[in-house]
Scaffold this motif. Sequence first.
Motif, PDB file in Angstrom:
ATOM      1  N   TYR A 292       9.676 -33.414  14.652  1.00  0.00           N
ATOM      2  CA  TYR A 292       9.768 -32.484  13.861  1.00  0.00           C
ATOM      3  C   TYR A 292      10.830 -31.715  14.500  1.00  0.00           C
ATOM      4  O   TYR A 292      11.607 -30.313  13.243  1.00  0.00           O
ATOM      5  N   ALA A 293      11.520 -31.304  15.946  1.00  0.00           N
ATOM      6  CA  ALA A 293      12.685 -30.061  15.572  1.00  0.00           C
ATOM      7  C   ALA A 293      13.386 -30.605  15.410  1.00  0.00           C
ATOM      8  O   ALA A 293      14.529 -29.023  15.385  1.00  0.00           O
ATOM      9  N   THR A 294      13.975 -32.117  14.996  1.00  0.00           N
ATOM     10  CA  THR A 294      14.989 -32.473  14.949  1.00  0.00           C
ATOM     11  C   THR A 294      14.865 -32.077  12.753  1.00  0.00           C
ATOM     12  O   THR A 294      15.868 -33.084  12.169  1.00  0.00           O
ATOM     13  N   GLY A 295      13.554 -32.194  12.538  1.00  0.00           N
ATOM     14  CA  GLY A 295      13.748 -32.765  11.199  1.00  0.00           C
ATOM     15  C   GLY A 295      13.143 -33.144  10.231  1.00  0.00           C
ATOM     16  O   GLY A 295      13.102 -33.926   9.095  1.00  0.00           O
ATOM     17  N   LYS A 296      12.690 -34.623  11.088  1.00  0.00           N
ATOM     18  CA  LYS A 296      12.316 -35.930  10.377  1.00  0.00           C
ATOM     19  C   LYS A 296      11.011 -35.838  10.621  1.00  0.00           C
ATOM     20  O   LYS A 296      10.526 -37.047   9.172  1.00  0.00           O
ATOM     21  N   GLU A 297      10.102 -34.682  10.990  1.00  0.00           N
ATOM     22  CA  GLU A 297       8.916 -34.703  10.439  1.00  0.00           C
ATOM     23  C   GLU A 297       9.072 -33.550  10.033  1.00  0.00           C
ATOM     24  O   GLU A 297       9.093 -32.647   9.747  1.00  0.00           O
ATOM     25  N   PRO A 298       7.714 -33.560   8.907  1.00  0.00           N
ATOM     26  CA  PRO A 298       7.193 -32.506   7.771  1.00  0.00           C
ATOM     27  C   PRO A 298       6.835 -31.250   9.127  1.00  0.00           C
ATOM     28  O   PRO A 298       6.783 -30.010   8.591  1.00  0.00           O
ATOM     29  N   LYS A 299       5.899 -31.252   9.972  1.00  0.00           N
ATOM     30  CA  LYS A 299       4.743 -30.830  10.510  1.00  0.00           C
ATOM     31  C   LYS A 299       5.344 -31.492  12.417  1.00  0.00           C
ATOM     32  O   LYS A 299       5.670 -32.484  12.094  1.00  0.00           O
ATOM     33  N   PRO A 300       4.934 -30.476  13.042  1.00  0.00           N
ATOM     34  CA  PRO A 300       4.823 -31.311  14.633  1.00  0.00           C
ATOM     35  C   PRO A 300       3.152 -31.990  14.053  1.00  0.00           C
ATOM     36  O   PRO A 300       2.602 -31.927  13.759  1.00  0.00           O
ATOM     37  N   SER A 301       3.709 -32.733  14.980  1.00  0.00           N
ATOM     38  CA  SER A 301       1.997 -34.603  14.904  1.00  0.00           C
ATOM     39  C   SER A 301       1.331 -33.593  15.989  1.00  0.00           C
ATOM     40  O   SER A 301       1.258 -32.693  16.420  1.00  0.00           O
ATOM     41  N   PRO A 302       0.222 -34.419  15.442  1.00  0.00           N
ATOM     42  CA  PRO A 302      -1.151 -34.054  17.022  1.00  0.00           C
ATOM     43  C   PRO A 302      -0.704 -34.216  17.577  1.00  0.00           C
ATOM     44  O   PRO A 302      -1.348 -33.847  18.680  1.00  0.00           O
ATOM     45  N   ALA A 303      -0.424 -35.255  17.874  1.00  0.00           N
ATOM     46  CA  ALA A 303       0.282 -35.669  19.271  1.00  0.00           C
ATOM     47  C   ALA A 303       1.336 -34.360  20.199  1.00  0.00           C
ATOM     48  O   ALA A 303       0.792 -34.011  21.279  1.00  0.00           O
ATOM     49  N   CYS A 304       2.132 -33.871  19.144  1.00  0.00           N
ATOM     50  CA  CYS A 304       2.998 -33.189  19.161  1.00  0.00           C
ATOM     51  C   CYS A 304       2.019 -31.980  20.219  1.00  0.00           C
ATOM     52  O   CYS A 304       1.985 -30.853  21.158  1.00  0.00           O
ATOM     53  N   CYS A 305       0.940 -31.219  18.671  1.00  0.00           N
ATOM     54  CA  CYS A 305       1.027 -30.247  19.559  1.00  0.00           C
ATOM     55  C   CYS A 305      -0.727 -29.975  20.228  1.00  0.00           C
ATOM     56  O   CYS A 305      -1.080 -29.177  21.071  1.00  0.00           O
ATOM     57  N   SER A 306      -0.907 -31.492  20.610  1.00  0.00           N
ATOM     58  CA  SER A 306      -1.998 -31.808  22.369  1.00  0.00           C
ATOM     59  C   SER A 306      -1.120 -31.645  23.509  1.00  0.00           C
ATOM     60  O   SER A 306      -1.603 -31.222  24.912  1.00  0.00           O
ATOM     61  N   GLY A 307       0.182 -32.270  23.858  1.00  0.00           N
ATOM     62  CA  GLY A 307       0.485 -31.855  24.035  1.00  0.00           C
ATOM     63  C   GLY A 307       0.921 -30.738  25.018  1.00  0.00           C
ATOM     64  O   GLY A 307       0.797 -30.245  26.215  1.00  0.00           O
ATOM     65  N   LEU A 308       1.517 -29.798  23.843  1.00  0.00           N
ATOM     66  CA  LEU A 308       1.717 -28.337  24.337  1.00  0.00           C
ATOM     67  C   LEU A 308       0.728 -27.463  24.392  1.00  0.00           C
ATOM     68  O   LEU A 308       0.739 -26.936  25.522  1.00  0.00           O
ATOM     69  N   GLN A 309      -0.757 -27.679  24.069  1.00  0.00           N
ATOM     70  CA  GLN A 309      -1.590 -27.097  24.470  1.00  0.00           C
ATOM     71  C   GLN A 309      -2.379 -27.767  25.384  1.00  0.00           C
ATOM     72  O   GLN A 309      -2.650 -26.901  27.147  1.00  0.00           O
TER      73      GLN A 309
END
Length: 114
Positions: free
Chosen positions: A40-57
């Motif tokens: 997501y941060a590089t613009g390759k995905e339209p939104k943060p993935s569930p794995a991204c959000c879960s890891g950051l949470q």
Amino acid sequence: MKNTFSMVFLLSFLLFLASTSEATVPCGTVDMKAAACVGYATGKEPKPSPACCSGLQQLAGTVKTVDDKKNICRCLKNGVKAFAGVQDRLLSQIPTACNIKVGFPVSLNTNCEM
């Protein structure tokens, strides 16, 4: 009297060990938890993935002190340098998209020491 002194010393020592063993989260763990956000941060995905959000949470849940927050911030800033094409505007949207309150603006230029 000698036993009282020994007991006080032992308790003080155990409290010291307990307080010093609460190390901040290692950068390797921070990197692993945040790695799914790179797309997501590089613009390759339209939104943060569930794995991204879960890891950051999960990372947010480990913050117990201001020093913990500063350490995680420093790890993230250093880790993001390894990835070409990270876009500041996308990076700054991740906390809101993942419903995480960080208490400061997220940016490539964030001052982790504040």
